[in-house]
Design a protein around this motif. Structure first.
Motif, short mmCIF file in Angstrom:
data_model
loop_
_atom_site.label_atom_id
_atom_site.label_comp_id
_atom_site.label_asym_id
_atom_site.label_seq_id
_atom_site.Cartn_x
_atom_site.Cartn_y
_atom_site.Cartn_z
N ALA A 62 26.81 66.13 21.36
CA ALA A 62 26.12 67.32 21.88
C ALA A 62 26.97 68.57 21.70
CB ALA A 62 25.76 67.11 23.35
N LYS A 63 28.28 68.42 21.72
CA LYS A 63 29.20 69.55 21.55
C LYS A 63 29.45 69.88 20.08
CE LYS A 63 31.67 68.65 25.82
NZ LYS A 63 32.97 68.32 26.43
N GLY A 64 28.96 69.04 19.19
CA GLY A 64 29.18 69.26 17.76
C GLY A 64 30.53 68.77 17.27
N ALA A 65 31.22 67.95 18.07
CA ALA A 65 32.54 67.46 17.69
C ALA A 65 32.47 66.19 16.84
CB ALA A 65 33.38 67.19 18.93
N VAL A 66 31.33 65.47 16.88
CA VAL A 66 31.13 64.28 16.06
C VAL A 66 29.71 64.31 15.51
CG1 VAL A 66 32.76 62.85 17.37
CG2 VAL A 66 30.35 62.80 17.95
N VAL A 67 29.51 63.61 14.41
CA VAL A 67 28.17 63.39 13.87
C VAL A 67 27.91 61.90 13.93
CG1 VAL A 67 28.10 65.45 12.41
CG2 VAL A 67 29.01 63.31 11.48
N ARG A 68 26.64 61.53 13.91
CA ARG A 68 26.30 60.12 13.97
C ARG A 68 25.20 59.82 12.95
NH1 ARG A 68 23.15 60.13 19.80
NH2 ARG A 68 21.32 61.24 19.06
N GLU A 69 25.24 58.59 12.46
CA GLU A 69 24.20 58.11 11.55
C GLU A 69 23.75 56.75 12.03
OE1 GLU A 69 24.63 58.13 7.34
OE2 GLU A 69 25.96 59.87 7.39
N ARG A 70 22.46 56.49 11.89
CA ARG A 70 21.90 55.19 12.26
C ARG A 70 22.53 54.11 11.42
NH1 ARG A 70 19.61 53.63 16.74
NH2 ARG A 70 18.14 55.16 17.44
N ALA A 71 22.89 53.03 12.07
CA ALA A 71 23.41 51.84 11.40
C ALA A 71 22.74 50.66 12.07
CB ALA A 71 24.92 51.77 11.52
N GLY A 72 21.59 50.27 11.56
CA GLY A 72 20.81 49.22 12.21
C GLY A 72 20.23 49.75 13.51
N ARG A 73 20.53 49.07 14.61
CA ARG A 73 20.01 49.48 15.91
C ARG A 73 20.98 50.38 16.67
NH1 ARG A 73 18.06 44.15 18.76
NH2 ARG A 73 17.94 45.64 20.46
N SER A 74 22.15 50.63 16.08
CA SER A 74 23.13 51.48 16.76
C SER A 74 23.49 52.66 15.87
CB SER A 74 24.37 50.66 17.13
OG SER A 74 24.98 50.15 15.96
N PHE A 75 24.60 53.31 16.19
CA PHE A 75 25.07 54.46 15.43
C PHE A 75 26.48 54.23 14.94
CE2 PHE A 75 21.99 56.58 18.27
CZ PHE A 75 21.24 57.27 17.33
N GLU A 76 26.82 54.90 13.86
CA GLU A 76 28.19 55.03 13.41
C GLU A 76 28.57 56.49 13.58
OE1 GLU A 76 28.84 51.49 10.21
OE2 GLU A 76 28.14 53.41 9.42
N TRP A 77 29.76 56.71 14.07
CA TRP A 77 30.22 58.04 14.47
C TRP A 77 31.36 58.52 13.58
CZ3 TRP A 77 27.51 59.86 18.74
CH2 TRP A 77 26.77 58.91 19.43
N THR A 78 31.35 59.83 13.27
CA THR A 78 32.39 60.44 12.45
C THR A 78 32.83 61.74 13.12
OG1 THR A 78 31.32 59.55 10.46
CG2 THR A 78 32.93 61.32 10.13
N PRO A 79 34.14 61.96 13.25
CA PRO A 79 34.59 63.20 13.88
C PRO A 79 34.44 64.39 12.94
CG PRO A 79 36.48 61.96 13.12
CD PRO A 79 35.26 61.11 12.86
N VAL A 80 34.10 65.54 13.48
CA VAL A 80 34.08 66.77 12.71
C VAL A 80 35.00 67.81 13.34
CG1 VAL A 80 31.81 66.43 11.69
CG2 VAL A 80 31.98 67.59 13.87
N ALA A 81 35.57 67.47 14.50
CA ALA A 81 36.52 68.36 15.18
C ALA A 81 37.70 67.55 15.66
CB ALA A 81 35.84 69.04 16.37
N ASP A 82 38.88 68.16 15.61
CA ASP A 82 40.05 67.53 16.20
C ASP A 82 40.21 68.05 17.62
OD1 ASP A 82 40.93 70.12 15.82
OD2 ASP A 82 42.41 69.61 14.29
N GLU A 83 41.33 67.74 18.28
CA GLU A 83 41.51 68.16 19.66
C GLU A 83 41.47 69.67 19.82
OE1 GLU A 83 44.46 66.17 22.11
OE2 GLU A 83 44.57 64.61 20.57
N SER A 84 42.10 70.39 18.89
CA SER A 84 42.07 71.86 18.99
C SER A 84 40.67 72.38 18.72
CB SER A 84 43.08 72.49 18.04
OG SER A 84 42.82 72.14 16.70
N GLY A 85 39.95 71.73 17.82
CA GLY A 85 38.56 72.12 17.57
C GLY A 85 37.68 71.86 18.77
N LEU A 86 37.93 70.77 19.48
CA LEU A 86 37.17 70.46 20.68
C LEU A 86 37.44 71.49 21.76
CD1 LEU A 86 35.27 68.56 22.17
CD2 LEU A 86 37.24 67.16 22.75
N ALA A 87 38.71 71.89 21.92
CA ALA A 87 39.04 72.93 22.90
C ALA A 87 38.35 74.24 22.53
CB ALA A 87 40.55 73.12 22.97
N ALA A 88 38.33 74.56 21.23
CA ALA A 88 37.65 75.78 20.79
C ALA A 88 36.15 75.71 21.08
CB ALA A 88 37.90 76.00 19.29
#
Length: 133
Positions: A62-88
Protein backbone atom coordinates in the motif's frame (compact mmCIF):
# COMPACT_ATOMS: atom_id res chain seq x y z
CA UNK A 1 -3.67 -16.21 23.08
CA UNK A 2 0.11 -16.10 22.67
CA UNK A 3 1.95 -13.22 24.31
CA UNK A 4 4.34 -11.84 21.70
CA UNK A 5 6.18 -9.91 24.38
CA UNK A 6 7.66 -13.10 25.83
CA UNK A 7 8.99 -14.92 22.79
CA UNK A 8 12.08 -17.05 22.44
CA UNK A 9 15.60 -16.10 23.40
CA UNK A 10 16.59 -12.72 22.06
CA UNK A 11 13.01 -11.78 21.24
CA UNK A 12 11.80 -10.51 24.60
CA UNK A 13 10.59 -7.19 23.27
CA UNK A 14 7.81 -6.64 20.78
CA UNK A 15 9.05 -5.11 17.53
CA UNK A 16 7.34 -1.99 16.26
CA UNK A 17 5.68 -1.79 12.86
CA UNK A 18 8.56 0.23 11.41
CA UNK A 19 11.11 -2.31 12.61
CA UNK A 20 9.09 -5.18 11.14
CA UNK A 21 8.73 -3.38 7.83
CA UNK A 22 12.50 -2.83 7.71
CA UNK A 23 13.16 -6.50 8.52
CA UNK A 24 10.75 -7.69 5.83
CA UNK A 25 12.30 -5.35 3.24
CA UNK A 26 15.79 -6.56 4.19
CA UNK A 27 14.68 -10.17 3.77
CA UNK A 28 13.13 -9.42 0.37
CA UNK A 29 16.33 -7.71 -0.80
CA UNK A 30 18.22 -10.93 0.02
CA UNK A 31 15.90 -13.00 -2.16
CA UNK A 32 17.26 -14.18 -5.52
CA UNK A 33 14.00 -12.99 -7.11
CA UNK A 34 10.35 -12.49 -6.16
CA UNK A 35 9.64 -14.19 -2.82
CA UNK A 36 6.58 -15.63 -1.12
CA UNK A 37 5.42 -14.62 2.36
CA UNK A 38 6.46 -18.08 3.56
CA UNK A 39 10.00 -17.53 2.28
CA UNK A 40 10.14 -14.16 4.08
CA UNK A 41 8.81 -15.76 7.27
CA UNK A 42 11.57 -18.40 7.14
CA UNK A 43 14.28 -15.76 6.65
CA UNK A 44 13.03 -13.83 9.67
CA UNK A 45 13.57 -16.84 11.89
CA UNK A 46 10.00 -18.11 12.03
CA UNK A 47 9.10 -16.25 15.24
CA UNK A 48 6.51 -14.19 13.35
CA UNK A 49 3.15 -15.62 12.39
CA UNK A 50 2.50 -16.02 8.67
CA UNK A 51 -0.47 -13.64 9.01
CA UNK A 52 1.81 -11.00 10.54
CA UNK A 53 4.22 -11.30 7.61
CA UNK A 54 1.28 -11.01 5.19
CA UNK A 55 -0.01 -7.92 7.02
CA UNK A 56 3.41 -6.24 6.82
CA UNK A 57 3.78 -7.13 3.12
CA UNK A 58 0.30 -5.76 2.41
CA UNK A 59 1.13 -2.51 4.24
CA UNK A 60 4.39 -2.21 2.32
CA UNK A 61 2.48 -2.76 -0.91
CA UNK A 62 0.00 0.00 0.00
CA UNK A 63 2.97 2.32 0.63
CA UNK A 64 4.52 1.49 -2.73
CA UNK A 65 7.58 -0.13 -1.13
CA UNK A 66 6.94 -3.57 -2.69
CA UNK A 67 5.15 -4.93 -5.74
CA UNK A 68 3.37 -8.25 -5.93
CA UNK A 69 2.44 -10.69 -8.66
CA UNK A 70 0.02 -13.59 -8.52
CA UNK A 71 1.71 -16.95 -8.17
CA UNK A 72 -1.03 -19.55 -8.11
CA UNK A 73 -3.29 -18.80 -5.16
CA UNK A 74 -0.79 -16.55 -3.41
CA UNK A 75 1.57 -13.69 -4.27
CA UNK A 76 5.26 -13.26 -4.87
CA UNK A 77 6.70 -10.02 -3.54
CA UNK A 78 9.54 -7.83 -4.82
CA UNK A 79 10.98 -4.77 -3.05
CA UNK A 80 11.05 -1.45 -4.86
CA UNK A 81 12.26 0.61 -1.88
CA UNK A 82 15.04 0.11 0.63
CA UNK A 83 14.92 1.32 4.25
CA UNK A 84 15.76 4.90 3.31
CA UNK A 85 13.17 4.77 0.54
CA UNK A 86 10.59 3.51 3.01
CA UNK A 87 11.40 6.37 5.40
CA UNK A 88 11.05 8.80 2.50
CA UNK A 89 7.64 7.31 1.64
CA UNK A 90 6.53 7.82 5.25
CA UNK A 91 7.73 11.42 5.21
CA UNK A 92 5.94 12.06 1.92
CA UNK A 93 2.71 10.55 3.29
CA UNK A 94 2.84 12.88 6.30
CA UNK A 95 3.50 15.88 4.07
CA UNK A 96 0.72 14.92 1.67
CA UNK A 97 -1.71 14.69 4.59
CA UNK A 98 -1.17 18.30 5.67
CA UNK A 99 -3.01 21.27 4.22
CA UNK A 100 -0.19 23.80 4.80
CA UNK A 101 2.81 22.17 3.15
CA UNK A 102 4.90 25.33 3.45
CA UNK A 103 4.44 25.47 7.23
CA UNK A 104 5.28 21.79 7.62
CA UNK A 105 8.41 22.06 5.49
CA UNK A 106 9.47 25.28 7.27
CA UNK A 107 9.10 23.60 10.66
CA UNK A 108 11.02 20.59 9.46
CA UNK A 109 13.89 22.64 8.03
CA UNK A 110 14.23 24.91 11.07
CA UNK A 111 14.50 21.84 13.33
CA UNK A 112 17.41 20.33 11.36
CA UNK A 113 20.88 20.22 12.82
CA UNK A 114 23.46 22.35 10.98
CA UNK A 115 24.98 19.17 9.55
CA UNK A 116 21.62 17.89 8.26
CA UNK A 117 20.81 21.35 6.88
CA UNK A 118 24.07 21.35 4.89
CA UNK A 119 23.32 17.85 3.65
CA UNK A 120 19.83 18.87 2.56
CA UNK A 121 21.20 21.95 0.77
CA UNK A 122 23.76 19.78 -1.05
CA UNK A 123 21.10 17.26 -2.06
CA UNK A 124 18.78 19.99 -3.31
CA UNK A 125 21.59 21.55 -5.34
CA UNK A 126 22.28 18.17 -7.00
CA UNK A 127 18.65 17.24 -7.66
CA UNK A 128 17.12 17.84 -11.10
CA UNK A 129 14.44 20.50 -10.80
CA UNK A 130 11.39 19.92 -12.96
CA UNK A 131 9.18 22.75 -14.10
CA UNK A 132 11.59 25.59 -13.32
CA UNK A 133 11.68 28.56 -15.62
Amino acid sequence: MTDQNTGGAGHSRRRGQGALEAEVLAALRQAPGPATAGWVQERLGGDLAYTTVMTILTRLHAKGAVVRERAGRSFEWTPVADESGLAALRMRKVLDGESDREAVLASFVTALSPRDERLLRDLLAQAPHEGED
